[in-house]
Design a protein around this motif. Structure first.
Motif: not given
Length: 405
Positions: A252-275
């Motif tokens: 899995y290759h997951l991209e995550v955003l970290h908001t100013p109020d300290d939350r984690l938010v999903l950007c995208e996830i793919a079922s693959r090794v990072g490129a």
């Protein structure tokens, strides 16, 4: 006897090296014309492999008649659905077509995770009216992207007054829009094999991949696995995966955003090794080869584990062509450069179209994250100052050169 069919997307893939116990067995249908295919069984370059159906009957129906293939695998994100259909038709274990689609269609992906993980606001686009309505509700900036692409391909970030220019483009089907969040972005790269095997590497982008088409450098710093924030990112990965039907073994290759109020938010996830540079960065920091690990387990081969403790931390920098004809610079003259590699895929001077459009990348070593953060900009500045102009591009640099100090 084990016989595997592989639908390949790696221009430098060496299955004989990754699967030495099966030397001569892999039947490879490739997107690229590969050199050194002596260790394969039949190898066939399939032109436009992603867009033609040829690999499907060759690895599916014909194999079903004589039972020649025991496994069918791919290391290409765009072939997930195809290999899932083949497995389902033949009753083989592995990811189902519906599961594969939910990790390929970005709008479906976010809809699937709504019950387990937060995501930035989004909508599927059927017409430009859907886009104007979304902008009216959320404001600018917004990100428009194809639901089935990857590597930041065809992504457009719209700011004030850019909607009119975007509307002059040819409209295409399969688009979505999401609210642009200007927060730090992280990526989590994992190979998970049940029961018992788990390799997770978390990294922070210095610059996010969507900036690559505009000529920005794609860079990231790998976090130490013992850092609290790395553990938090790994927990978020599990939270996201809880929404999906996952097979026993996958990457899995997951991209995550970290908001100013300290939350984690999903950007995208793919079922693959990072490129591209990500596997090299993972090997250097965790002593784990994610591609090799991902391919070995599904065909019943042992998976080596990494060290109990990670070595020094590392960061990576990819330099993009800036839209003008340039070649890769010489090797940076710094001892702190762990690895330097020339990318042979893009033509020199090709306009960057995605996050893989770079002539070279380096990995930078440091005792801790602060040291890597100091060293990475120095290496980046040197590379940008020494890009090779067309008239100078005679000497070049050896691809894949590794410097260890």
């Amino acid at each position: 006897m084990t016989k595997i069919a592989v639908i390949d997307d790696g221009p430098k893939s060496d299955y004989a090296a990754m699967l030495p116990e099966l030397a001569g067995e892999p039947h490879v249908y490739g997107h690229h014309e590969l050199a050194g295919t002596e260790g394969f069984a039949p190898y066939e370059h399939v032109r436009d492999c992603e867009f033609v159906s040829y690999p499907e009957p060759m690895t599916g129906c014909s194999a079903a008649a004589d039972g020649s293939f025991t496994h069918r695998i791919t290391d290409n994100e765009y072939d997930l659905e195809r290999t899932a259909r083949i497995r389902q038709d033949l009753g083989n274990p592995g990811r189902s077509p519906q599961s594969a689609l939910s990790l390929r269609d970005k709008e479906m992906m976010k809809r699937t995770t709504e019950q387990t993980a937060p995501a930035a606001r989004y909508a599927r686009l059927e017409t430009v009216s859907d886009l104007t309505g979304f902008v009216a509700e959320t404001g600018y900036p917004v990100v428009v992207k194809p639901v089935g692409q990857g590597g930041s391909r065809e992504i457009v970030v719209l700011h004030d007054d850019e909607l009119v220019e975007f509307a002059r483009r040819h409209w295409r089907d399969g688009l979505m829009v999401e609210q642009s969040v200007e927060d730090p972005m992280y990526h989590v790269d994992a190979v998970i094999i049940a029961p018992g095997y788990r390799s997770v590497a978390s990294s922070g982008y210095l610059r996010s991949c969507p900036g690559a088409p505009a000529g920005e450098k794609a860079s990231s710093l790998q976090l130490h696995p013992e850092e609290k924030f790395a553990a938090r990112l790994e927990e978020f990965l599990d939270q996201v995966l809880d929404a999906f039907a996952t097979p026993e073994a996958s990457a899995y290759h997951l991209e995550v955003l970290h908001t100013p109020d300290d939350r984690l938010v999903l950007c995208e996830i793919a079922s693959r090794v990072g490129a591209h540079r990500i596997p090299q960065l993972t090997r250097a920091t965790h002593w784990v080869d994610p591609r090799r690990t991902r391919l070995r387990q599904p065909v019943g081969l042992p998976v080596p584990s990494g060290p109990a403790e990670a070595p020094e931390q590392r960061g990576s920098i990819s330099v993009v062509p800036q839209g003008r004809p340039v070649g890769a610079p010489p090797r940076p003259p710094f001892e702190r450069i762990d690895h330097y590699e020339v990318n042979q895929a893009p033509a020199p001077g090709a306009k960057p179209a995605n996050s893989s459009s770079h002539p070279c990348f380096v990995t930078v070593r440091g005792a801790d994250l602060d040291e890597v953060e100091q060293r990475a900009p120095q290496a980046e500045s040197w590379l940008m100052a020494n890009l090779v102009e067309p008239a100078e591009e005679a000497a070049g640099t050896v691809a894949g050169e590794v410097i260890r100090t």
